[in-house]
Design a protein around this motif. Sequence first.
Motif, PDB file in Angstrom:
ATOM      1  N   PHE A 734      51.931  54.690  26.486  1.00  0.00           N
ATOM      2  CA  PHE A 734      52.535  53.978  27.614  1.00  0.00           C
ATOM      3  C   PHE A 734      53.875  53.411  27.174  1.00  0.00           C
ATOM      4  CE2 PHE A 734      48.055  53.821  28.898  1.00  0.00           C
ATOM      5  CZ  PHE A 734      48.163  54.296  30.193  1.00  0.00           C
ATOM      6  N   ASP A 737      53.711  47.646  28.209  1.00  0.00           N
ATOM      7  CA  ASP A 737      52.375  47.039  28.193  1.00  0.00           C
ATOM      8  C   ASP A 737      51.984  46.572  29.577  1.00  0.00           C
ATOM      9  OD1 ASP A 737      51.568  47.055  25.331  1.00  0.00           O
ATOM     10  OD2 ASP A 737      53.488  45.991  25.116  1.00  0.00           O
ATOM     11  N   ARG A 791      50.644  50.102  30.863  1.00  0.00           N
ATOM     12  CA  ARG A 791      49.195  50.004  30.643  1.00  0.00           C
ATOM     13  C   ARG A 791      48.528  49.139  31.700  1.00  0.00           C
ATOM     14  NH1 ARG A 791      49.404  48.093  26.033  1.00  0.00           N
ATOM     15  NH2 ARG A 791      48.936  49.922  24.750  1.00  0.00           N
ATOM     16  N   ARG A 822      43.982  57.044  36.035  1.00  0.00           N
ATOM     17  CA  ARG A 822      43.157  56.237  35.120  1.00  0.00           C
ATOM     18  C   ARG A 822      41.662  56.402  35.387  1.00  0.00           C
ATOM     19  NH1 ARG A 822      47.272  52.582  33.088  1.00  0.00           N
ATOM     20  NH2 ARG A 822      49.068  52.681  34.472  1.00  0.00           N
ATOM     21  N   SER A 827      43.321  48.589  36.249  1.00  0.00           N
ATOM     22  CA  SER A 827      44.399  48.141  35.363  1.00  0.00           C
ATOM     23  C   SER A 827      45.221  47.043  36.003  1.00  0.00           C
ATOM     24  CB  SER A 827      45.300  49.336  35.030  1.00  0.00           C
ATOM     25  OG  SER A 827      45.878  49.845  36.218  1.00  0.00           O
TER      26      SER A 827
END
Length: 877
Positions: A734, A737, A791, A822, A827
């Motif tokens: 990624f 973050d 992420r 995902r 997330s």
Amino acid sequence: MSDVIQGLSLLNFKIIGNDKTFYYRCSTNPKCKCSNITDEILADCSALNLTKSPYFDEGVVSVNLSCNLLTYLPEEGYLPAKLKYLDLAKNKISKFRKEEFAPFSTTRNIISLNLSSNLLSLDVDTYPPGVFHNLKYLQYLDISNNSNENKQYYCPDEAFQDLSSLQSLLIDGVKNVTFGKGFSTLNNLTLLKVTGIAAKGSISREYFDNFPNLEYLDISATTEWRRIIDFALTIFEKGALLKLTKLQYLDISYHRKLRMCGFKNVTYDLPYTSIRILKANYLECERSVSTVLFVDDIKPLNSTKLEVLFLDGNNLEETDLYVPRYLPQSLHYFSARDNRWVVSRYAYYYIPGLSGIKTVDLSFQNKHQMSQSKNSWYCTEYYHETSHCVCDRLPIQANKKVIHWNQNEEISYFTNNLKYSQLITACIPYTYANFQFVLVPPNTETIIIESTKIGDNIPPVYFSSSSVKKILLQNNQLYSFTGPICNLTLLQYLDLSNNRAVDISSYVFGSLVGLKHLGIDNNLLGYSNIFQDNSSVCIFENQTNLMFLNMSSNRISILFKNFLFRASKLKTLLLDHNLLTDWNISIHHMEDLMFIDISWNQILYLSSDGMNLLEKAFHLNITIDMSHNPFECSCDSMIFLKWLELHRKYLKGFGNYSCIYLHKSINIFEANFHLKKDCYSYVGVIVSVTIGIIVFLGTICSMIIYRNRWKLRYWYYVLKGKYGIDHDKTDGNFQFDAFVSYAENDRWFPKDYMIDFLEKHKGLRLCIHHRDFIAGSAIAENITNAIHNSRKFVCILTNNFLESKWCMYEFNIALEDIVVSRQGRNSIIIVQLLRTEITKIPREMRYIMNDDTYLDYPEDEEDRVIFWESFERDLKF
């Protein structure tokens, strides 16, 4: 009008008076046609097989009794006293009277009398002295075609002395007799036409001595070509015209035995006359040897004021080099049709001296090679006379005087005399060296060269004079129109029809900017490659003055929309007898357009574009001819057939338009009636079903698109940014973050707190849109790529967030990213910065807040230490 008059004359409409019955104020014969013109009655009793004249009303001024069976003149009292015009031609009249009294005693006002084609022989018995005593006012007398060529005559000239007002006389030429002194009293006689049913083989020196005031003399044998063996002048003596000082018009044509030798004797006398027009056509036998026009033949003309010269049909093949030098400056019309000249370079050095020439006609050359005339072999027995005649006419050192042209001399003349060579270089794509030079008299306005078997390409050509206004080159064998044709800026009329040309360039007419009338019909230009692409629109790009264009019979199958875009002044456009299947040409800019002919093409029906293009001209006074096209009677053509009927007032001959329906030809009205029944139900069902299917599919597609709108947007921007710049990656590949989503009014939180605590102290990498978005990329694209490459997705929840469309857009894209990239793993981290109204929070966000722990930003600073530690742990998890 004449039919109405004839109908009325056959009714019981009649006037009774003096024991005579007059039908419609005309005559006692109801079959006579009567008409009233400017209060004067004209009676037409021709071709009724009458053997006796009827009575005529006193108001009649003109009587036509021609083509009947009369043997005598109408008896005295039958014709009205005010009669002016009497036509008795083509009867069987052999005598002027039955008794001793002079005729026309009650009709003394006649000014025109036609007695031609009767049996009135030119002798004393027929024309006794005093026979015309009562015709003091007669101005026109025709007694031609009456005499028998096998009879010996003595011309009764004394009988004509009484015609003091006579101006025009048509009379037979009598063998071995001249016109006597009796004719010398006719001081007003200016026109004499001598016909030759009674053959006269020669014109003697004294023949016209008693006609000193003649201005118009016609001794042609035009009507006697069928009798050339019996009638043809063989001798025309010098001096026969010397006393005709006022003579302006002379016609000696069709004397096939006279030959050019006789022509030379005629021209010898002309300097003593006032000659203006000379016709010397067909003086040679059609199948005899070729002749040469020598200087001595025309040299006397240089001393005249001759304006018009005809030398048609004289087997002329060559010309003496110096002939143009001796033609008079006054000559403005020259015709040498039907000879044996091949278009070549005759007398180039002296043509510029013919400054008076306006019109040149050199048509129908070498036609004798295929002549099928039954008269073409007449007088061939005189071949030896012809040879002797030619030998007598040969000038001294003749072999040096007949033209032997040198190509280098033409080039030399061209280079030495051209003053404006830039006009040639302007005619692209050719240069000076590629042009052929055409030398014409300097003031020529009309050139006619039709049916001369010219078989060649029109090359790059330059005319020596720009004065030419009209050129006729039809009925030749020009296989290609290449050009350009230069230095004809004043040319208005050009006819290139009937040449069977198969090719045309886009620049052939490029310099003809003054062109108004153009005929290129009856060729094969549809085979030219230029009509296969849009380059054909350049053909007429400089013809802004064009008014008439004929392109019929060319096998043209398509013309492009802007083909005539520059021809805004066009009035008539003829495209008939081609292979057009639709109408493609834009015509809305042609405000003067009056007629379009697209008949005899291959049009089944016009497309909607074709109909629209034509409709744009319907506000004008326009007529369109679409007849003789194979119109289709089917449901496919129903719209077009209705269009035809709706606009029928603009269509020429609409009543004759038809199409084939059930193997039968029917008119457009019937076609529309039948097709309405046959096609309406199908059309309605088809249209309804089609619309329903389109609406249904559109609704389904709209629902699918709406339901998956976020997914579609997500994939669009992900794939669009797939091949972007590869930045440094974090753990798990990624780039960031966390992506931080916040409202603009809440910008202080990520800027002042998150960057300081999470990036500077904890080493995490955040995506902050006001800092990390790529300049020049769309906002939606930046958002999607940032979320996809982060992420975690951090949502700074406030009322400002819920009211921001971009914040909600970021949230929805994050939801799609969970599903797509995902595998459903959440997330999203929600940080509730300030208290928000629960009713404003979207359903999807409430699901997340209910199922997953979200973070509340504490108001107490002591609790914030725990908040940041938890926030850091969640971002790294």
